[in-house]
Design a protein around this motif. Structure first.
Motif, PDB file in Angstrom:
ATOM      1  N   THR A 132       1.123  -1.195  -0.097  1.00 51.16           N
ATOM      2  CA  THR A 132      -0.312   0.215  -0.077  1.00 51.16           C
ATOM      3  C   THR A 132       1.200   1.413  -0.041  1.00 51.16           C
ATOM      4  O   THR A 132       2.213   1.112  -0.235  1.00 51.16           O
ATOM      5  N   GLY A 133       0.354   2.442   0.115  1.00 48.33           N
ATOM      6  CA  GLY A 133       0.885   3.604   0.065  1.00 48.33           C
ATOM      7  C   GLY A 133       1.444   4.181   1.337  1.00 48.33           C
ATOM      8  O   GLY A 133       2.241   5.138   1.363  1.00 48.33           O
ATOM      9  N   ASN A 134       0.850   3.423   2.432  1.00 51.60           N
ATOM     10  CA  ASN A 134       1.031   3.790   3.796  1.00 51.60           C
ATOM     11  C   ASN A 134       1.265   2.788   4.740  1.00 51.60           C
ATOM     12  O   ASN A 134       0.531   1.727   4.548  1.00 51.60           O
ATOM     13  N   GLY A 135       2.191   2.779   5.624  1.00 49.36           N
ATOM     14  CA  GLY A 135       2.204   1.721   6.465  1.00 49.36           C
ATOM     15  C   GLY A 135       3.257   2.087   7.738  1.00 49.36           C
ATOM     16  O   GLY A 135       3.982   3.011   7.449  1.00 49.36           O
ATOM     17  N   GLU A 136       3.609   1.108   8.383  1.00 43.99           N
ATOM     18  CA  GLU A 136       4.970   1.445   9.388  1.00 43.99           C
ATOM     19  C   GLU A 136       6.123   0.498   8.778  1.00 43.99           C
ATOM     20  O   GLU A 136       7.308   0.796   9.216  1.00 43.99           O
ATOM     21  N   VAL A 137       5.771  -0.136   7.584  1.00 46.27           N
ATOM     22  CA  VAL A 137       7.058  -0.934   7.214  1.00 46.27           C
ATOM     23  C   VAL A 137       7.243  -0.664   5.843  1.00 46.27           C
ATOM     24  O   VAL A 137       6.334  -0.900   5.005  1.00 46.27           O
ATOM     25  N   ASP A 162       2.489   4.338  -4.617  1.00 40.31           N
ATOM     26  CA  ASP A 162       1.316   3.923  -3.731  1.00 40.31           C
ATOM     27  C   ASP A 162       1.519   2.335  -3.302  1.00 40.31           C
ATOM     28  O   ASP A 162       0.461   1.915  -2.921  1.00 40.31           O
ATOM     29  N   LYS A 163       2.678   1.736  -3.534  1.00 38.66           N
ATOM     30  CA  LYS A 163       2.832   0.399  -3.210  1.00 38.66           C
ATOM     31  C   LYS A 163       4.153   0.174  -2.638  1.00 38.66           C
ATOM     32  O   LYS A 163       4.785  -0.892  -2.772  1.00 38.66           O
ATOM     33  N   ASP A 164       4.676   1.331  -1.995  1.00 40.79           N
ATOM     34  CA  ASP A 164       5.805   0.936  -1.246  1.00 40.79           C
ATOM     35  C   ASP A 164       5.919   0.841   0.307  1.00 40.79           C
ATOM     36  O   ASP A 164       7.019   0.644   0.776  1.00 40.79           O
ATOM     37  N   HIS A 165       4.875   0.628   0.459  1.00 38.71           N
ATOM     38  CA  HIS A 165       4.812  -0.026   2.292  1.00 38.71           C
ATOM     39  C   HIS A 165       3.998  -1.255   2.382  1.00 38.71           C
ATOM     40  O   HIS A 165       3.177  -1.625   1.335  1.00 38.71           O
TER      41      HIS A 165
END
Lengths: 243, 773
Positions: B558-563, B572-575
């Motif tokens: 996804t585009g956001n996350g903790e990792v 938009d797919k770097d997390h």
């Protein structure tokens, strides 16, 4: 009531294999390099480890386990299971895997794979052929022929590409009487057994891995692999549950 | 690799089967065929050579050999058939300097004077051109021809463009300097890094080629060239691969080097290309420089009939196995009683010097240490044994002292020097409490033969008198049954054959996988417990499905996350997702738009089970969500949570997310449902749908499906869904109301088109005396 085709396919496959004594095993999707590559006899400079094929995490590699990767196959679960269990072994491993590749109708950066592993003193290539034939005829219905072609995967030897051909009245036009390339398989490489503490002099086994969406696409005539992960009910509602 | 059928034919005297038949043989015996194409009077076959076979098959000779294996027709003209060419006449005017053998383990060079650069003869042009290579001139074409013929890349430099000093010229191989530039043939410029390697003009130290990848313009051959230096080398596979990748410059040469060229091949290569140049461009060979070819003891591998059949699940006879080896062109020996052979060979080695850490492949049989002595003896009898004593101790079969035969192994702990307490490479880490550091071969009659530090050679001693065996820790048997073994001298170019099982694969594919009959696995009662996580997930799925929820699968990237990922497809797919709720909300909203198509007028109900990745680590979560009326959704989710034994505090808005491990399995397990047989998917129409309602009064005896039958006579394929939403009886009549959903898979329906259809329906109903409301 609807069953998502990923769940539906996994469920049917697990049920076919549990009748043959296989247990479901699982493992993390975020793996370390050792489990995903080294333990599977993948050489250090193998192209599969490249950034263009595998998603890596930015952290510095651990001296023992290497860098962290999104697992590129379900095979690291073999390693985890073999390290913590003794032979004989029969497991089936459904799970999500990741590849750093552009998506189109037949490719996804994430997809499901199902992996089978059987280890015992006399598990053979002939048994692999028999087992896969039984599996496909149960899963697709109809009579199934299996053929092997030579192939290469570092974690098996001999390694084979598996084709199948289904015949029978109940089989869809698209599938009937055609050779279809379906999966990679082979006899577990003695280096893999040796590395996880299973005596390669005494034990041998087979392993196979197959793209789950691909099986589902063939079984139900789905034309686009991307449909599986959209959460679109227009797709999922086409798969009604059998009461 | 593109292969010319005519070129293949040249390796044989007998006529080959048709190109299609050759392709078929290769497909089931060796490699996948990507395509077959008629071209001029030839046929080009695109062979997808497997990566482990690159060292012998990225060439016409390699493919011809495979064809020979599977047709049984021997090669009439095999450029690798003879012994490794000796490069005898040394040129003292040509020098070669290698900075680091790791960079370049083999470098052979030749100096030819007086060539006439010009067009190639037609037969060479034809061969190159049919395979998509442009003919440049006779000298350059000769190198390309050699590469396509036997898989050895070679390169030609103009000798006059190299710096002369003390009446000699020279080439060197060294790491590039950071930022060093080079212009390659064709004019492209590259800036190199210090992990790449270059060929240099020895006396000026200037780069003249990117090693293993591409030549530079500095010493390029042109029409005026008369004297040439020819290179035929082996470059480091990993460095070549990285260099080609970083420069985005993959060439025919780099492809060969990155897959590892056999040590011996450059010598065949230089001989072939020199002979060819002398033939088609004239000139005189001054001599060779660089490495001298060294005949090496071939690698040996052995198998027994039983081992082959055990792995393949076949019942091959010894003659079927020797037939396979004959077809493969392997040199092999059948050793009837390998243990006898070991004993025989052992005693011939008495007096050979002891050297600690002696290598089996390089030092034997010149010198040995105790375990290399055993390992060597076994290898010569086709028994693949580990290298060090501790591993041999665990690898061989334990026996009692009183059962000892000649040919058994005796292990001791000499209490002196390095004692092994753990296995090293064979099942690494197995503990050996008693400690092992020495091994000998029992000869019978109280005698042992071993390589020992004291007196520093291979000796035969009486067990009771040997200092090395004062503290015996165990006795071992090499093989359970002394049965016949096939001992193969692995051809130098088969770098993929390093374990007995590799030989078994060879036998399998030559015998034919199609001849292996599939058999079932034997019955097996699995005593292990399968994944609890899977069981629990299945419980949740069945419970929620019965409660009216539909399972979805969404993306983990996804585009956001903790990792965050180091390399991503897109921003938009770097997390990695850190929850399922975000996707759930999005999918609820998305599906809400299609409610009429889905018939979910009472609200959408979804769930997902999947892995999430937070700073704490990876977790398996369950997420439940609903839309279409907040209170009802919350009540529904609350009920679902209760069934799953999860605390209701997990509900936020219309979504609840919790760990799979929070779920308590209670009561009867649901039977897991499958997808209906005969389910067949229809692609989703990309065009919008149109919703129309219809309500109609009909006589009480009229059934609801009759209404829809009338509707369908007018809608053709455009009616994709109908849902009855009201039924009301009064005064002997009944009113039915339906949602009708129209959609085409060809185009966007206009209001007018749908309006016309509705009008036809209403008119028809009126004719039947029904009252449309």
């Amino acid at each position: 009531m609807y069953i998502h085709p990923i769940t539906g396919a996994i469920r049917e496959i697990v049920s076919i294999f549990s009748e043959m004594g296989f247990m479901v095993a699982d493992g993390p999707e975020l793996e370390d390099e050792w489990h995903n590559f080294d333990a599977l006899n993948v050489p250090k400079n193998h192209p599969a480890r490249d950034m263009q094929d595998t998603f890596w995490l930015p952290d510095a590699p651990d001296t023992e386990t290497g860098g962290r990767v999104m697992r590129t196959h379900t095979s690291p679960v073999q390693i985890r299971w073999m390290k913590t269990h003794t032979a004989p072994i029969r497991i089936i491993v459904p799970g999500k895997v990741y590849r750093n590749e552009a998506t189109d109708m037949t490719h996804e950066a994430q997809f499901y794979q199902i992996e089978g592993l059987a280890i015992d003193e006399t598990v053979s290539l002939a048994q692999l052929k028999g087992t896969l034939g039984h599996f496909f005829s149960k899963f697709f219905g109809g009579d199934v022929e299996i053929r092997f072609r030579p192939s290469y995967f570092p974690f098996v030897e001999p390694g084979v590409e598996v084709d199948m051909r289904i015949s029978g009245d109940g089989v869809s036009e698209k599938l009937r009487n055609k050779w279809i390339e379906i999966m990679g398989a082979g006899m577990v490489h003695p280096n893999v057994l040796n590395g996880v503490g299973i005596n390669p002099k005494k034990y041998q086994g087979f392993a196979f891995g197959v793209g789950l969406e691909r099986l589902a696409m063939l079984k139900w005539g789905i034309d686009d692999v991307r449909a599986f992960h959209t959460g679109d009910l227009r797709f999922i509602q086409q798969f009604r549950a059998e009461k | 690799m593109l292969v010319s059928y005519k070129w293949l034919q040249d390796f044989f005297e007998q006529e080959l089967p048709s190109p299609e038949e050759v392709a078929e043989l290769l497909t089931f015996g060796a490699f996948e065929i990507e395509g077959i194409e008629k071209k001029n009077d030839d046929t080009v076959i695109d062979v997808d050579v497997l990566p482990n076979r690159a060292s012998d098959c990225l060439s016409h000779r390699g493919i011809a050999h495979e064809v020979s294996v599977h047709t049984g027709v021997l090669l009439a003209d095999d450029p690798l058939g003879g012994p490794i060419p000796e490069l005898e006449n040394r040129a003292d005017t040509l020098r070669v300097e290698i900075e680091d053998n790791q960079l370049c383990p083999v470098y052979a060079a030749a100096l030819i004077r007086g060539v006439k650069v010009g067009p190639s003869p037609d037969w060479i042009k034809e061969r190159l051109e049919v395979l998509g290579h442009k003919s440049i001139n006779n000298v350059v074409d000769a190198t390309n021809y050699t590469l396509l013929s036997i898989g050895q890349p070679t390169h030609v430099f103009d000798a006059h463009k190299l710096t002369q000093k003390d009446s000699s010229i020279g080439v060197g191989v060294r790491f590039a300097k950071k930022g060093e530039g080079i212009t390659t043939l064709g004019g492209a410029e590259y800036t190199l890094t210090d992990t790449m390697s270059v060929i240099v003009d020895m006396h000026s130290d200037l780069p003249i080629a990117i090693a293993g990848v591409k030549g530079g313009t500095t010493a390029e051959v042109d029409e005026q060239t008369t004297d040439i230096v020819i290179e035929s080398a082996k470059f480091n596979p990993a460095i070549t691969r990285r260099t080609a990748q970083e420069l985005a410059l993959r060439t025919d040469a780099s492809k060969r080097f990155e897959n590892e060229v056999p040590n011996e091949l450059p010598f065949y290569g230089i001989k072939l290309v020199v002979d060819l140049i002398l033939k088609i461009a004239g000139g005189e060979l001054v001599g060779y420089a660089g490495n001298v070819s060294q005949g090496k003891r071939p690698y040996t591998l052995g198998v027994s009939v039983n081992e082959v059949n055990k792995t393949l699940g076949t019942s091959l006879s010894d003659s079927e196995i020797s037939d396979a080896f004959d077809k493969l062109g392997f040199q092999y020996e059948r050793i009837e009683n390998p243990i006898g052979r070991i004993l025989e060979l052992a005693s011939t080695l008495v007096g050979k010097p002891y050297k600690y850490g002696a290598s089996v492949s390089k030092d034997a049989p010149t010198c040995f240490d105790c375990s290399s002595f055993i390992s060597y003896l076994l290898a010569k009898s086709g028994i693949f044994a580990p290298r060090v004593s501790a591993d041999q101790y665990v690898w061989a079969q334990k026996i009692e002292e009183r059962k000892m035969h000649p040919g058994d192994l005796i292990f001791s702990n000499s209490r002196n020097g390095t004692i092994w307490y753990k296995t090293h490479e064979f099942i690494p880490g197995v503990e050996i409490k008693e400690g092992v550091d020495h091994v000998g071969l029992y000869l019978g009659e109280e005698k042992v033969i071993h390589a020992t530090r004291d007196p520093g050679e291979v000796v035969i001693e009486k067990l009771s008198e040997s200092k090395s065996f004062k503290n015996i820790v165990g006795y071992r048997r090499i093989v359970e049954k002394d049965e016949e073994r096939f001992v193969v001298n692995v051809p130098f170019n088969r770098l993929d054959l390093r374990k007995p099982v590799d030989l078994i694969e060879e036998i399998g594919r030559v015998y034919g996988y199609k001849n292996i009959e599939g058999v079932p696995l034997p019955e097996f009662e699995n005593k292990e417990k399968g994944s609890e996580e899977y069981e629990k997930a299945e419980y949740v799925r069945s419970t929620l499905t019965v409660a009216g929820y539909t399972e979805i699968y969404t993306y983990s990237l996804t585009g956001n996350g903790e990792v965050k990922l180091a390399n991503a497809l897109a921003s938009d797919k770097d997390h990695l997702r850190s929850n399922l709720s975000d996707a759930m909300k999005e999918k609820l909203e998305f599906n809400e738009r299609n409610v009429p198509l889905l018939g979910l007028y009472k609200g959408v109900r979804l769930f997902e089970i999947g892995h999430v990745f937070t700073k704490k680590g990876e977790e398996v979560r369950v997420c439940i969500g609903g839309s279409g009326g907040g209170k009802k959704v919350q009540a529904d989710i609350g009920a679902a949570l209760q069934t799953l034994g999860v605390h209701p505090a997990k509900i936020a808005d219309e979504v609840a997310e919790f760990n799979l491990s929070d779920v308590t399995v209670t009561g009867e397990r649901q039977k897991h449902m499958n997808i209906k047989k005969e389910t067949s998917y229809r692609p989703i129409s990309p065009y919008p749908f149109v919703l129309r309602d219809i309500a109609v009064w009909v006589p009480e005896s009229t059934r609801s499906h009759e209404i829809i039958e009338v509707v369908k006579t007018h809608t053709k394929d455009l009616l994709v869904r109908d849902d009855m939403f009201d039924e009301y009886k009064k005064d002997g009549r009944v009113s039915y109301a339906f949602h009708l959903v129209f959609q085409s898979d060809q185009k966007t329906l206009t209001d007018r088109e749908v309006g016309d259809v509705m009008k036809h329906i209403e008119d028809d109903m009126k004719k039947r005396g029904w009252e449309v409301r």
